[in-house]
Design a protein around this motif. Structure first.
Motif, PDB file in Angstrom:
ATOM      1  N   MET A   1       0.832  -1.194   0.000  1.00  0.00           N
ATOM      2  CA  MET A   1       0.000   0.000   0.000  1.00  0.00           C
ATOM      3  C   MET A   1       0.873   1.252   0.000  1.00  0.00           C
ATOM      4  O   MET A   1       1.857   1.325   0.735  1.00  0.00           O
ATOM      5  CB  MET A   1      -0.893   0.006   1.248  1.00  0.00           C
ATOM      6  CG  MET A   1      -1.778   1.229   1.380  1.00  0.00           C
ATOM      7  SD  MET A   1      -2.443   1.416   3.055  1.00  0.00           S
ATOM      8  CE  MET A   1      -3.273  -0.152   3.253  1.00  0.00           C
ATOM      9  N   ARG A   2       0.491   2.220  -0.810  1.00  0.00           N
ATOM     10  CA  ARG A   2       1.188   3.507  -0.800  1.00  0.00           C
ATOM     11  C   ARG A   2       0.429   4.467   0.112  1.00  0.00           C
ATOM     12  O   ARG A   2      -0.799   4.593   0.034  1.00  0.00           O
ATOM     13  CB  ARG A   2       1.263   4.090  -2.208  1.00  0.00           C
ATOM     14  CG  ARG A   2       2.107   3.282  -3.171  1.00  0.00           C
ATOM     15  CD  ARG A   2       2.543   4.108  -4.367  1.00  0.00           C
ATOM     16  NE  ARG A   2       1.424   4.771  -5.036  1.00  0.00           N
ATOM     17  CZ  ARG A   2       1.569   5.687  -6.001  1.00  0.00           C
ATOM     18  NH1 ARG A   2       2.777   6.041  -6.402  1.00  0.00           N
ATOM     19  NH2 ARG A   2       0.514   6.228  -6.577  1.00  0.00           N
ATOM     20  N   LEU A   3       1.178   5.136   0.976  1.00  0.00           N
ATOM     21  CA  LEU A   3       0.584   6.085   1.914  1.00  0.00           C
ATOM     22  C   LEU A   3       1.275   7.427   1.744  1.00  0.00           C
ATOM     23  O   LEU A   3       2.453   7.580   2.053  1.00  0.00           O
ATOM     24  CB  LEU A   3       0.751   5.585   3.349  1.00  0.00           C
ATOM     25  CG  LEU A   3       0.063   6.396   4.441  1.00  0.00           C
ATOM     26  CD1 LEU A   3      -1.463   6.287   4.314  1.00  0.00           C
ATOM     27  CD2 LEU A   3       0.493   5.929   5.828  1.00  0.00           C
ATOM     28  N   PHE A   4       0.537   8.403   1.216  1.00  0.00           N
ATOM     29  CA  PHE A   4       1.058   9.761   1.068  1.00  0.00           C
ATOM     30  C   PHE A   4       0.843  10.488   2.394  1.00  0.00           C
ATOM     31  O   PHE A   4      -0.289  10.575   2.884  1.00  0.00           O
ATOM     32  CB  PHE A   4       0.331  10.481  -0.069  1.00  0.00           C
ATOM     33  CG  PHE A   4       0.629   9.925  -1.431  1.00  0.00           C
ATOM     34  CD1 PHE A   4       1.675  10.437  -2.189  1.00  0.00           C
ATOM     35  CD2 PHE A   4      -0.132   8.882  -1.950  1.00  0.00           C
ATOM     36  CE1 PHE A   4       1.960   9.922  -3.452  1.00  0.00           C
ATOM     37  CE2 PHE A   4       0.137   8.358  -3.208  1.00  0.00           C
ATOM     38  CZ  PHE A   4       1.196   8.881  -3.963  1.00  0.00           C
ATOM     39  N   VAL A   5       1.929  11.008   2.955  1.00  0.00           N
ATOM     40  CA  VAL A   5       1.895  11.498   4.336  1.00  0.00           C
ATOM     41  C   VAL A   5       2.323  12.955   4.427  1.00  0.00           C
ATOM     42  O   VAL A   5       3.361  13.350   3.878  1.00  0.00           O
ATOM     43  CB  VAL A   5       2.826  10.636   5.220  1.00  0.00           C
ATOM     44  CG1 VAL A   5       2.917  11.205   6.623  1.00  0.00           C
ATOM     45  CG2 VAL A   5       2.339   9.202   5.268  1.00  0.00           C
ATOM     46  N   THR A   6       1.530  13.762   5.138  1.00  0.00           N
ATOM     47  CA  THR A   6       1.974  15.091   5.540  1.00  0.00           C
ATOM     48  C   THR A   6       2.614  14.972   6.922  1.00  0.00           C
ATOM     49  O   THR A   6       2.309  14.050   7.672  1.00  0.00           O
ATOM     50  CB  THR A   6       0.809  16.097   5.603  1.00  0.00           C
ATOM     51  OG1 THR A   6      -0.062  15.749   6.696  1.00  0.00           O
ATOM     52  CG2 THR A   6       0.015  16.129   4.300  1.00  0.00           C
ATOM     53  N   GLY A   7       3.492  15.909   7.255  1.00  0.00           N
ATOM     54  CA  GLY A   7       4.163  15.837   8.555  1.00  0.00           C
ATOM     55  C   GLY A   7       5.140  14.678   8.616  1.00  0.00           C
ATOM     56  O   GLY A   7       5.275  14.009   9.651  1.00  0.00           O
ATOM     57  N   THR A  45       2.901  16.575  -5.484  1.00  0.00           N
ATOM     58  CA  THR A  45       3.702  15.449  -4.987  1.00  0.00           C
ATOM     59  C   THR A  45       2.837  14.218  -4.715  1.00  0.00           C
ATOM     60  O   THR A  45       3.368  13.149  -4.416  1.00  0.00           O
ATOM     61  CB  THR A  45       4.468  15.845  -3.700  1.00  0.00           C
ATOM     62  OG1 THR A  45       3.541  16.312  -2.710  1.00  0.00           O
ATOM     63  CG2 THR A  45       5.476  16.939  -3.986  1.00  0.00           C
ATOM     64  N   ILE A  46       1.500  14.363  -4.795  1.00  0.00           N
ATOM     65  CA  ILE A  46       0.602  13.206  -4.692  1.00  0.00           C
ATOM     66  C   ILE A  46       0.434  12.683  -6.112  1.00  0.00           C
ATOM     67  O   ILE A  46      -0.513  13.019  -6.824  1.00  0.00           O
ATOM     68  CB  ILE A  46      -0.751  13.591  -4.057  1.00  0.00           C
ATOM     69  CG1 ILE A  46      -0.529  14.312  -2.726  1.00  0.00           C
ATOM     70  CG2 ILE A  46      -1.609  12.352  -3.839  1.00  0.00           C
ATOM     71  CD1 ILE A  46      -1.804  14.832  -2.088  1.00  0.00           C
ATOM     72  N   ASP A  47       1.369  11.865  -6.531  1.00  0.00           N
ATOM     73  CA  ASP A  47       1.531  11.517  -7.945  1.00  0.00           C
ATOM     74  C   ASP A  47       0.839  10.201  -8.304  1.00  0.00           C
ATOM     75  O   ASP A  47       0.969   9.213  -7.586  1.00  0.00           O
ATOM     76  CB  ASP A  47       3.029  11.428  -8.254  1.00  0.00           C
ATOM     77  CG  ASP A  47       3.301  11.309  -9.736  1.00  0.00           C
ATOM     78  OD1 ASP A  47       2.559  11.924 -10.522  1.00  0.00           O
ATOM     79  OD2 ASP A  47       4.254  10.602 -10.096  1.00  0.00           O
ATOM     80  N   ASN A  48       0.091  10.197  -9.418  1.00  0.00           N
ATOM     81  CA  ASN A  48      -0.540   8.977  -9.949  1.00  0.00           C
ATOM     82  C   ASN A  48      -1.336   8.231  -8.877  1.00  0.00           C
ATOM     83  O   ASN A  48      -1.145   7.033  -8.652  1.00  0.00           O
ATOM     84  CB  ASN A  48       0.524   8.038 -10.551  1.00  0.00           C
ATOM     85  CG  ASN A  48       1.238   8.659 -11.730  1.00  0.00           C
ATOM     86  OD1 ASN A  48       0.605   9.329 -12.558  1.00  0.00           O
ATOM     87  ND2 ASN A  48       2.556   8.466 -11.808  1.00  0.00           N
ATOM     88  N   PHE A  49      -2.231   8.954  -8.226  1.00  0.00           N
ATOM     89  CA  PHE A  49      -3.000   8.394  -7.108  1.00  0.00           C
ATOM     90  C   PHE A  49      -3.938   7.300  -7.598  1.00  0.00           C
ATOM     91  O   PHE A  49      -4.703   7.490  -8.539  1.00  0.00           O
ATOM     92  CB  PHE A  49      -3.789   9.512  -6.421  1.00  0.00           C
ATOM     93  CG  PHE A  49      -4.302   9.147  -5.060  1.00  0.00           C
ATOM     94  CD1 PHE A  49      -3.494   9.261  -3.950  1.00  0.00           C
ATOM     95  CD2 PHE A  49      -5.604   8.685  -4.891  1.00  0.00           C
ATOM     96  CE1 PHE A  49      -3.961   8.927  -2.680  1.00  0.00           C
ATOM     97  CE2 PHE A  49      -6.080   8.357  -3.642  1.00  0.00           C
ATOM     98  CZ  PHE A  49      -5.263   8.475  -2.529  1.00  0.00           C
TER      99      PHE A  49
END
Length: 255
Positions: A1-7, A45-49
């Motif tokens: 799983m890909r998880l795009f994270v802030t912070g 930066t949230i690429d190819n979601f």
């Protein structure tokens, strides 16, 4: 799983999330810094979601506790970020909140987390509520490290919650269970990601932190007075008023 994270530089991400299996952590780059009076992100930066991807919003300005500034930076910043996303990204959006976010709290931190929770849930996202972060080999988790510092400097440790079991722990195993089951969960849901059994203050000291000093119970109202004295004596301690609001709220809700 890909998880795009802030912070992504937070101890939550570096210490806790980084240990999870089958999880690829990808940074959502911030367009601001810790001293900024707003919260902005580079959504390119949230690429190819994809359908199997998720966004975890853990970014929060912990330094700013004034009501108006925190509202502008944290609450409005979270809402603006959420509204900048596509419908699929909103559905797979996870807001990181806290069990200290409860109705009637007087804590700026807790009340603003709760405000964000309500907005995210009302608009199709998800919420994960964390307790006290605990990883036995880490010295970067600030809440427990601050308690250690506080306890090591005092001959006797004041206990403002008595024998009430109100301290809920979140460990790596709890987070692994959450992410392993995330595809079975529905949007618009709040997930409380903690150990099932809360701890008393003495258990927190002895079992989690390994501190065996004497504790003495003080009524919570007296705690505010003691807090101010201790923080004047030990300038580098970082116990905040929000810690007392947590105790007040958890005792009131009898968790």
């Amino acid at each position: 799983m890909r998880l795009f994270v802030t912070g992504s530089t937070s101890s939550f991400v570096k210490v806790m999330l980084s240990q999870l299996k089958d999880l690829e952590i990808l940074e959502v780059k911030s367009a601001t810094n810790r001293d900024s009076k707003e919260m902005l992100f580079d959504i390119s930066t949230i690429d190819n979601f994809k359908d199997s991807d998720y966004i975890l919003h853990s970014s929060w300005n912990m330094e700013e506790r004034s009501l108006l500034e925190s509202e502008k930076i944290n609450v409005q910043g979270t809402i603006n970020f959420f509204e900048s996303l596509s419908p699929l990204q909103k559905k797979n959006f996870i807001f990181v909140s806290t069990i200290a976010a409860y109705p009637e709290t007087k804590s700026v931190y807790g009340s603003h987390k709760l405000k964000c929770e309500k907005y995210i849930i009302a608009n199709g996202g998800r919420v994960i509520k964390l307790g006290i972060l605990y990883e036995p080999n880490s010295k970067e988790l600030k809440f427990l490290e601050n308690i250690k510092s506080y306890a090591n400097k005092l001959p006797v440790i004041p206990n403002f919650s008595g024998n009430k079991k109100i301290y809920k722990i979140t460990n790596v195993e709890n987070l692994q269970v959450y992410f392993n089951s995330i595809n079975e969960q529905k949007p618009n849901t709040i997930y409380v990601c903690t150990e099932e059994q809360p701890l008393s203050f003495d258990q927190l000291l002895h079992d989690i932190l390994g501190i065996n000093k004497l504790t003495i119970y003080f009524p919570l109202n007296l705690g505010y007075f003691i807090y101010r004295i201790v923080n004047k004596i030990f300038k580098n301690l970082k116990i905040s008023v929000d810690s007392f609001e947590y105790i007040r709220g958890m005792k009131k809700n009898d968790l």
